[in-house]
Scaffold this active site. Structure first.
Site, PDB file in Angstrom:
ATOM      1  N   CYS A  75       0.115   3.700   2.702  1.00 50.43           N
ATOM      2  CA  CYS A  75       0.506   3.208   4.013  1.00 50.43           C
ATOM      3  C   CYS A  75       2.151   3.529   4.066  1.00 50.43           C
ATOM      4  CB  CYS A  75       0.472   1.511   4.034  1.00 50.43           C
ATOM      5  SG  CYS A  75      -1.522   1.236   3.852  1.00 50.43           S
TER       6      CYS A  75
ATOM      7  N   CYS B 182       0.846  -1.174   0.038  1.00 45.70           N
ATOM      8  CA  CYS B 182      -0.038  -0.004  -0.049  1.00 45.70           C
ATOM      9  C   CYS B 182       0.780   1.105  -0.067  1.00 45.70           C
ATOM     10  CB  CYS B 182      -0.711   0.022   1.126  1.00 45.70           C
ATOM     11  SG  CYS B 182      -1.822   1.606   1.716  1.00 45.70           S
TER      12      CYS B 182
END
Length: 125
Positions: A33, A30
């Site tokens: 993230c 991600c």
């Protein structure tokens, strides 16, 4: 304080302990993230009295599903075992600080009373 790894095995004991716990639900693949990781780490260093934990949603799929994590990063703020806030997407250090300040100011007895009243009302319907 460094962040701690949260798994299905230590999730409950971590969030139920006294004080504020902030969990970051993330995954290696991600992009947002990865950008949020350093922000979360700096926030953990700036708030030594707060528990900061990271939950790898790939390694803990059942936990993520049980908590209805639908997008990442998702940040969950707990105090004394009570979920206070849930934020999906990137947030900054200032927002984390504001949410910690807000959580610290809460009267948790009043919060528990409100939860109990809401649950009782839901059962009556």
């Amino acid at each position: 304080m460094a962040t701690v790894e949260i798994t299905a095995q230590n999730f409950k004991e971590t969030i139920e302990k006294e004080g504020i716990t902030i969990l970051d639900f993330w995954a290696e693949w991600c992009g947002p993230c990865q950008r949020f990781g350093p922000i979360f780490e700096r926030a953990s260093e700036q708030n030594p009295g707060v528990t900061f934990g990271k939950v790898d949603t790939e390694a803990n799929q059942e936990l993520a599903a049980a908590l209805r994590i639908q997008s990442i990063p998702t940040i969950m703020f707990f105090r004394d075992g009570v979920l206070l806030e849930r934020v999906s997407g990137l947030i900054g250090e200032g927002e984390i600080k504001d949410l910690v300040t807000k959580a610290e100011a809460l009267d948790m007895d009043a919060v528990r009373t409100q939860i109990a009243e809401a649950q009782a009302q839901a059962q009556q319907q």
